[in-house]
Enzyme design. Structure first.
Site, PDB file in Angstrom:
ATOM      1  N   GLY A   1       0.807  -1.207   0.000  1.00  0.00           N
ATOM      2  CA  GLY A   1       0.000   0.000   0.000  1.00  0.00           C
ATOM      3  C   GLY A   1       0.843   1.260   0.000  1.00  0.00           C
ATOM      4  O   GLY A   1       1.922   1.317  -0.599  1.00  0.00           O
ATOM      5  N   SER A   2       0.364   2.276   0.712  1.00  0.00           N
ATOM      6  CA  SER A   2       1.007   3.586   0.661  1.00  0.00           C
ATOM      7  C   SER A   2       2.402   3.611   1.271  1.00  0.00           C
ATOM      8  O   SER A   2       3.159   4.551   1.027  1.00  0.00           O
ATOM      9  CB  SER A   2       0.122   4.623   1.347  1.00  0.00           C
ATOM     10  OG  SER A   2      -1.069   4.806   0.612  1.00  0.00           O
TER      11      SER A   2
END
Length: 485
Positions: free
Chosen positions: A215-216
């Site tokens: 993810g981020s």
């Protein structure tokens, strides 16, 4: 008569020579194959006829041996049970060995030739020495903080000393008690069936053997690629990114959780975690540029060992631009182990130099004499020092002003990056919470620790399971334990 006696004597001599040759064939040429034959229990009996050497943390053993009084005399004990299982693995008379128990089995069992008093002694005498010890790089306080922080939730923590590569903590949750597998008999086979059949997979080492969409948290790698390639030269300059951002070649709009991402700077995009900016930058860097950067951070490496094997963290080598955009924000087919993401944070903190992570500091004989010592070495120069400095600045901003404020420690410089990774068909699965970070005490010239935390708690509320909310507090506790130690 004498002639017949001579013939009989000659025949007896011939038979004696044949007997000696056959004995030599068995004892010299076939000895190894006979010794390794599964039907031969002698080697197994000898293997367990003495206590096994210990695995050591903070100068003390976290393993032991007990006399069972059975034919396979000594069984392995684990006084701390689940706490160190992701480090030690298990040594079972029924199911073999894993992790350090496997990688250092020759030393621990006393069969390593280096333990012998003189070269070739073990080979000639076919004996084994007292089991040697394996001294790990783990810090007990760091391990305990990570274990307590996860509190039984599914997830993992990996912690590294950035300047050396020493692994300070390696926790997988839920864990298990390896002592339940040590011996033989129905209790052991029943325990094995329960553990291997459990839906929570307690024997899966999530820190090094499980990969997740990062993810981020992966946006730090994309930011590094943008800076290294020259796509971004000023981290405070506008990036000319639209919002909404339509994935190239599609009509799919990429959403943002954060506000103000239109035309945002790289610094702002990292601080508040703009999907649109980072996806667009990944496409502008291009597949070749992204692959170059991710490989220098350790992705797509099939051969990493610490000394146990580590699962490959993946960034696809062939993608369309829309897939590349999603991969650049840690989605699509991009996956990483927690150890890999700790390596990302460690490389940034160590001015771009990614040290080879390792778990065993040294092995010793039973009397403490050093047999071998792990040599610290650089794995890759992930980014140049100037790029690393700008990444450090952005990660500090995340903790001081952005999504990672829950990781802040008073009087300590902390850099971090949150992540919430979607998964499952059409992203219907509960998102994973990530946080990667590093910490450096004021007045110190070197960072003390880099950490990666992932929490995959399926019972958590979707709004609750975020890198800042679920994972950052665990990282803060782990960093504080390293600094206090």
């Amino acid at each position: 008569m004498i002639r017949y006696i001579r013939r009989a004597a000659g025949l007896c001599l011939l038979l004696l020579v044949a007997l000696l040759l056959n004995a030599a064939r068995i004892q010299v040429f076939q000895a190894e194959s006979l010794s390794d034959n599964p039907a031969n229990r002698r080697q197994t009996i000898v293997r367990y006829s003495q206590p096994r050497g210990d695995i050591v943390v903070d100068g003390g053993p976290v393993t032991g041996s007990r006399d069972s009084g059975e034919q396979l005399r000594y069984e392995r004990t684990y006084p701390h049970g689940p706490l160190y299982a992701p480090v030690t693995g298990y040594a079972s008379q029924t199911y073999g060995t894993t992790l350090i128990e496997n990688a250092a089995d020759d030393v621990l069992s006393g069969t390593d030739p280096m333990l012998a008093p003189i070269p070739l002694w073990n080979e000639v005498t076919r004996s084994q020495q007292p089991g040697g010890d394996v001294v790990t790089t783990i810090k007990g306080a760091v391990q305990r903080a990570a274990y307590d922080g996860l509190a039984g939730r599914k997830g993992a923590v990996a912690a590294i000393e950035p300047t050396t590569g020493k692994i300070l903590g390696l926790v997988s949750s839920p864990s298990y008690d390896p002592e339940r597998l040590s011996g033989t008999g129905k209790a052991v086979t029943d325990a094995w069936a329960r553990l291997t059949g459990a839906a929570s997979q307690p024997m899966l080492n999530r820190a090094i053997r499980q990969t997740y969409p990062p993810g981020s948290a992966f946006k730090i790698v994309t930011a590094a690629a943008a800076l290294e390639s020259g796509v971004v030269e000023d981290i405070d300059a506008p990036t000319r990114t639209p919002d909404p951002y339509v994935l190239p070649g599609t009509t799919t709009r990429l959403p943002n959780e954060a506000r103000g991402c239109r035309n945002a700077s790289l610094e702002y995009a990292v601080r508040v975690s703009c999907n649109t900016v980072m996806a667009d930058l990944g496409v502008r860097v291009g597949l070749a540029g992204m692959l170059d950067t991710v490989s220098r951070f350790g992705f797509n490496d099939d051969g990493l060992r610490i000394p146990s094997g580590v699962s490959r963290s993946n960034f696809d080598t062939s993608m369309s631009d829309d897939q590349l955009a999603l991969s650049s924000i840690g989605q699509y087919d991009t996956t990483a182990t927690p150890l890999q993401m700790a390596m990302v944070a460690a490389a940034v903190a160590n001015d771009g130099d990614l040290m080879h992570p390792y778990l065993v500091d040294r092995t010793t004989r039973a009397d403490g004499d050093v047999v071998s010592r792990t040599r610290q070495k650089s794995l890759h120069q992930a980014v140049n020092p100037a790029t690393a400095l700008r990444l450090q600045q952005m990660m500090v901003d995340v903790v001081e002003e952005g999504t990672g404020t829950n990781a802040a420690i008073p009087g300590v410089t902390v850099g971090g990056k949150t992540g919430t990774a979607q998964h499952g068909i059409d992203n219907t699965g509960m998102p994973y919470a990530w946080f990667i970070s590093w910490a450096q005490e004021e007045g110190e010239s070197r960072p003390a620790i880099a950490v990666a935390v992932v929490v995959e708690d399926a019972s958590a509320d979707r709004a609750d399971i975020s890198g800042g909310g679920s994972a950052a507090p665990i990282a803060r506790a782990v960093m504080r334990a390293a600094l206090d130690g």
